[in-house]
Design an enzyme around this catalytic site. Sequence first.
Site, PDB file in Angstrom:
ATOM      1  N   CYS A   2       0.843  -1.185   0.000  1.00 48.47           N
ATOM      2  CA  CYS A   2       0.000   0.000   0.000  1.00 48.47           C
ATOM      3  C   CYS A   2       0.883   1.243   0.000  1.00 48.47           C
ATOM      4  O   CYS A   2       1.889   1.308   0.707  1.00 48.47           O
ATOM      5  CB  CYS A   2      -0.945   0.097   1.186  1.00 48.47           C
ATOM      6  N   GLU A  32       7.301 -15.085 -10.926  1.00 43.61           N
ATOM      7  CA  GLU A  32       6.639 -13.805 -10.649  1.00 43.61           C
ATOM      8  C   GLU A  32       6.415 -12.987 -11.905  1.00 43.61           C
ATOM      9  O   GLU A  32       5.436 -12.250 -11.996  1.00 43.61           O
ATOM     10  CB  GLU A  32       7.354 -13.009  -9.563  1.00 43.61           C
ATOM     11  N   HIS A  79      16.504 -37.552  -6.517  1.00 50.57           N
ATOM     12  CA  HIS A  79      15.962 -38.053  -5.243  1.00 50.57           C
ATOM     13  C   HIS A  79      14.452 -37.873  -5.158  1.00 50.57           C
ATOM     14  O   HIS A  79      13.888 -37.918  -4.072  1.00 50.57           O
ATOM     15  CB  HIS A  79      16.662 -37.354  -4.075  1.00 50.57           C
ATOM     16  N   GLU A  87      16.721 -18.188  -7.670  1.00 53.78           N
ATOM     17  CA  GLU A  87      16.376 -16.844  -8.124  1.00 53.78           C
ATOM     18  C   GLU A  87      15.784 -16.900  -9.543  1.00 53.78           C
ATOM     19  O   GLU A  87      14.812 -16.205  -9.849  1.00 53.78           O
ATOM     20  CB  GLU A  87      17.627 -15.942  -8.074  1.00 53.78           C
ATOM     21  N   LYS A 133       6.050  -4.128  -4.315  1.00 53.77           N
ATOM     22  CA  LYS A 133       7.506  -4.031  -4.202  1.00 53.77           C
ATOM     23  C   LYS A 133       7.996  -4.081  -2.758  1.00 53.77           C
ATOM     24  O   LYS A 133       8.993  -4.690  -2.459  1.00 53.77           O
ATOM     25  CB  LYS A 133       7.954  -2.725  -4.863  1.00 53.77           C
ATOM     26  N   ARG A 140       3.981  -0.175  -4.715  1.00 55.30           N
ATOM     27  CA  ARG A 140       3.710  -0.738  -3.391  1.00 55.30           C
ATOM     28  C   ARG A 140       2.386  -1.508  -3.338  1.00 55.30           C
ATOM     29  O   ARG A 140       2.033  -2.102  -2.321  1.00 55.30           O
ATOM     30  CB  ARG A 140       3.671   0.377  -2.348  1.00 55.30           C
ATOM     31  N   LYS A 172      12.113 -15.566 -10.587  1.00 52.05           N
ATOM     32  CA  LYS A 172      11.873 -14.564 -11.649  1.00 52.05           C
ATOM     33  C   LYS A 172      10.831 -15.071 -12.632  1.00 52.05           C
ATOM     34  O   LYS A 172       9.936 -14.342 -13.044  1.00 52.05           O
ATOM     35  CB  LYS A 172      13.154 -14.228 -12.430  1.00 52.05           C
ATOM     36  N   ASN A 202      -1.816   2.041   5.616  1.00 51.35           N
ATOM     37  CA  ASN A 202      -0.922   0.994   5.136  1.00 51.35           C
ATOM     38  C   ASN A 202      -0.546   0.160   6.350  1.00 51.35           C
ATOM     39  O   ASN A 202       0.024   0.685   7.301  1.00 51.35           O
ATOM     40  CB  ASN A 202       0.324   1.642   4.507  1.00 51.35           C
ATOM     41  N   GLY A 203      -0.882  -1.126   6.318  1.00 48.41           N
ATOM     42  CA  GLY A 203      -0.563  -1.979   7.456  1.00 48.41           C
ATOM     43  C   GLY A 203      -1.716  -2.923   7.738  1.00 48.41           C
ATOM     44  O   GLY A 203      -2.604  -3.095   6.903  1.00 48.41           O
ATOM     45  N   TRP A 210      -2.693  -2.698  -1.736  1.00 42.43           N
ATOM     46  CA  TRP A 210      -2.358  -4.112  -1.896  1.00 42.43           C
ATOM     47  C   TRP A 210      -3.245  -4.826  -0.892  1.00 42.43           C
ATOM     48  O   TRP A 210      -3.096  -4.643   0.315  1.00 42.43           O
ATOM     49  CB  TRP A 210      -0.877  -4.351  -1.598  1.00 42.43           C
TER      50      TRP A 210
HETATM   51  C1  F6R Z   1      11.530 -10.911  -5.853  1.00 42.02           C
HETATM   52  C2  F6R Z   1      11.398  -9.823  -4.915  1.00 42.02           C
HETATM   53  C3  F6R Z   1      11.097 -10.158  -3.501  1.00 42.02           C
HETATM   54  C4  F6R Z   1      11.989  -9.313  -2.585  1.00 42.02           C
HETATM   55  C5  F6R Z   1      11.597  -9.521  -1.123  1.00 42.02           C
HETATM   56  C6  F6R Z   1      12.490  -8.752  -0.189  1.00 42.02           C
HETATM   57  O1  F6R Z   1      11.803 -10.443  -7.117  1.00 42.02           O
HETATM   58  O2  F6R Z   1      11.498  -8.691  -5.261  1.00 42.02           O
HETATM   59  O3  F6R Z   1      11.258 -11.499  -3.232  1.00 42.02           O
HETATM   60  O4  F6R Z   1      13.309  -9.668  -2.809  1.00 42.02           O
HETATM   61  O5  F6R Z   1      10.277  -9.121  -0.932  1.00 42.02           O
HETATM   62  O6  F6R Z   1      12.466  -7.398  -0.469  1.00 42.02           O
HETATM   63  P1  F6R Z   1      13.574  -6.426   0.078  1.00 42.02           P
HETATM   64  O7  F6R Z   1      14.845  -6.797  -0.571  1.00 42.02           O
HETATM   65  O8  F6R Z   1      13.112  -5.056  -0.299  1.00 42.02           O
HETATM   66  O9  F6R Z   1      13.629  -6.635   1.554  1.00 42.02           O
END
Ligand code: F6R
Length: 619
Positions: A2, A499, A515, A492, A614, A27, A496, A101-102, A75
Site C-alpha cells: 500500500c 513472478e 531423489h 532466483e 515491491k 507498493r 523470476k 498501510n498496514g 495491496w
Molecule cells: C523478488 C522480490 C522479492 C523481494 C523480497 C524482499 O523479485 O522482489 O522477493 O526480494 O520481498 O524485499 P527487500 O529486498 O526489499 O527486503
Amino acid sequence: MCGIISYIGKQDALQILIKGLKCVEYRGYDSAGIAIGDEQHPFRIERSVGYIENLIKHVSPLGLKGHVGIGHTRWATHGGIFEKNAHPHVSNDKKFILVHNGVIENYAALKATLLKTGVKFYSDTDTEVLVNLIAQYYQQLEQLPTSQRFEESVRKSLAEVQGTYGIVVICTDCPNELIGVRKSSPLVLGINPDGLFLGSDVGAFSGHIENVVYLSDHEMVHIKGMDYQITDLMNGSVTSPSLETIDREQNTADLGDFPNYAKKEIFEQGTALGNMYLGRFSSDGSSAHLGGLQITPYELRQVERILLLGCGSSLYASKIGASLIETYARIPVDVEYASEFCYRNAPLNKNTLVFVVSQSGETLDTLNALREVKRKGFPTLAITNVVGSTIAREAGCGIYLHLGMEVGVAATKSFTGQVGMLALLALYLGRMRDMSFTDGRQFVQALQSLPQKVDEVLALCDKPMQKLAKTYVDYQHCFFIGRQMLYPVAIEGALKLKELSYMHAEAYPAGELKHGALALIDPSVLTIVLATNEEVMGKNISNMMEIKARHGKVIAIGLEGCEIPQKAYDEVIYLPKVYPALLPIITVLPLQLFAYYLASERKCNVDKPRNLAKSVTVE
Ligand code: F6R
C-alpha cells in the site's frame, strides 16, 4: 504494501496526489483512491479498482478542487479487490477520512464492539474499523477545542489498536489539517515552501521537496496549514524533528527509451554495479573500502560467525554471499528467512555478526528480525539500497548499495547488486584473514571488470533468450538446477520466471533431482541447467543426460571452453569465463532475460506482476 501520499499547501492537491500515487504504485496496485477538499471545497472521495490509470480516467472529468488531499494505492489484505474496499475510508458520520498501510490485527474485536454501538460497515477492511473508532472518540471528547479533539481521538483510538500502521487522517471539522502516524509501516514528512507532504517513501513526492523527516515508530505528525508538530503517540510529548536533505536524483527513475522498468533495470545492471563500487576499493587495490561498516578491523577479526537475514531475492543473494564469505574469508555463515528467524528463538553464538539484507529497507519481516537481533544485544548491520529506509536507520550502520531506484516489482539489479556487495564483503573479510595481497589484487581486478562483463553477457544473451522464450512460451512447468553457488542462482531464476510470467517453476540442487522430482520429467517439462561452474561440469552433464534420457527438454547455460555434448541438451548458450566469485552474477543474467521475454510473450505486466507489491510491509 500500500502506498500513501498526502498534501496540504498552496497548490492544487489533485495533480500532486496523482503524480505521487504513480510513484508509489509499485507498493500495491489492486485499487486506488483519493480524497480532496479544503475550507472552501467539501471533501470528495473517489476510488477505482485496478491501476492508477483507472483512477485518473475516473477523476479527470470530475473537476475536483482543493488544496488538501490524501491518496492511497492498495495491496489487498483484508477484503477482496472491490471498489468498496479501496481507500480512503470514511466514518459513518462522514467527519473522518483515512488512508492506511498496514494491518490492524485486532480489527475483528474492535469491529464487534463498534457494531454493538450501531456503527455500519460498508467494506470488509480493517481500516474502516479504525476510522469509525476515531469518530467515536471524537464524539466523546467534545469538551476539547476542535483541533486538539481531532488529535486526541486519533491518539486514543490507536492506543486500542494492535498491528501495524502508517495512516493519514482528515477531519472535516479541521479542513486545513492532516494527522499522520506511523507504527512499523513507513511514513515520511516532506517539506517545501509551498506545502507539506506525507508519503510512504520519499519517492512519493520526488521532484517537489528536498527536506524530509522520517517519522519513527509511535510518532504522530499533526499538520496545520504550513506548520507541523511531531509528538510521541503514547504520551503526547513533543519530539524535535530531525530534518534530512534528500538527493533528488536518487529518488527519480526515468524509463528513458525502455518499454518498462523491468527491462531497463535488467540492462542497467552493469552501470549500477559500476556506481556501487565507486570509491569502494582500497588504495592499494587489494581489498575493499567499506566506510559504512563502522566496525574496527580488530572487532571484525573477533567475528566467529556471520548470520545473514533477508526475504525473497535478498535471501537468495545472501545464500550466494554466504558461500562467497565462507570460501574467501573462511568464516562460517548462516542464512535465514527473516520471517522465520523472528519466531523461532534461534540460539546465536557470541561473536556473531548479523547482517540484514533488504533492497527496500522496509520489508517488515526483515525489520522484525533486525529488531529481534538487536533486542538480544548483537551488533547488526544492514545492506540496503534505499537511503533513509527504516532498516537503514534502525540498523545504525551498514552498507548502501547506491544502485539507483528499483521500480520493477521483481528484483533484478538489486539482486546482482547485493551479490556484488557481498562479494566485496567476502574480499574485505578475506583480506583480514588468510587471503594474500596478490589474491586480493586479482579479486579486485575481477570486480572492477564486472560492470563491463555484465554488459557483454546481456548483449550476448539478449537475442537467444528472446528466441528461447518464444519457443517455450506454452510450457507449463520449468525446473532450474545448479550446484554450489549456482543453486541459489537457480532459485532466483525460478522466482523470476514465476513472478514475471506466472509459469510454474521450481529450483533444485542439481544432484537432488534424482531423489524424487525426476519423477515429474517428461517431454512437456523444461529444465534449465546452470552449468557454468567448471569444477563440477562432469556432474552437471550427467544430470542433463538423466533428464534427456526421460525425454525432458533441457536448456543448458554453459561456459565457454567447456563443451557440453550435444545429446545432453536441446538448447545451449555459452557464457564467457569469469573470476569464479562472479559466476553467480553472470549466470543469473540469461535467466532474468528468459523470464522477462517469456512474460512479455505472455502479455504479462512485467513491472507490476499480479498479486505482488515491491515493498512488503506486512507479515
Ligand atoms: C523478488 C522480490 C522479492 C523481494 C523480497 C524482499 O523479485 O522482489 O522477493 O526480494 O520481498 O524485499 P527487500 O529486498 O526489499 O527486503
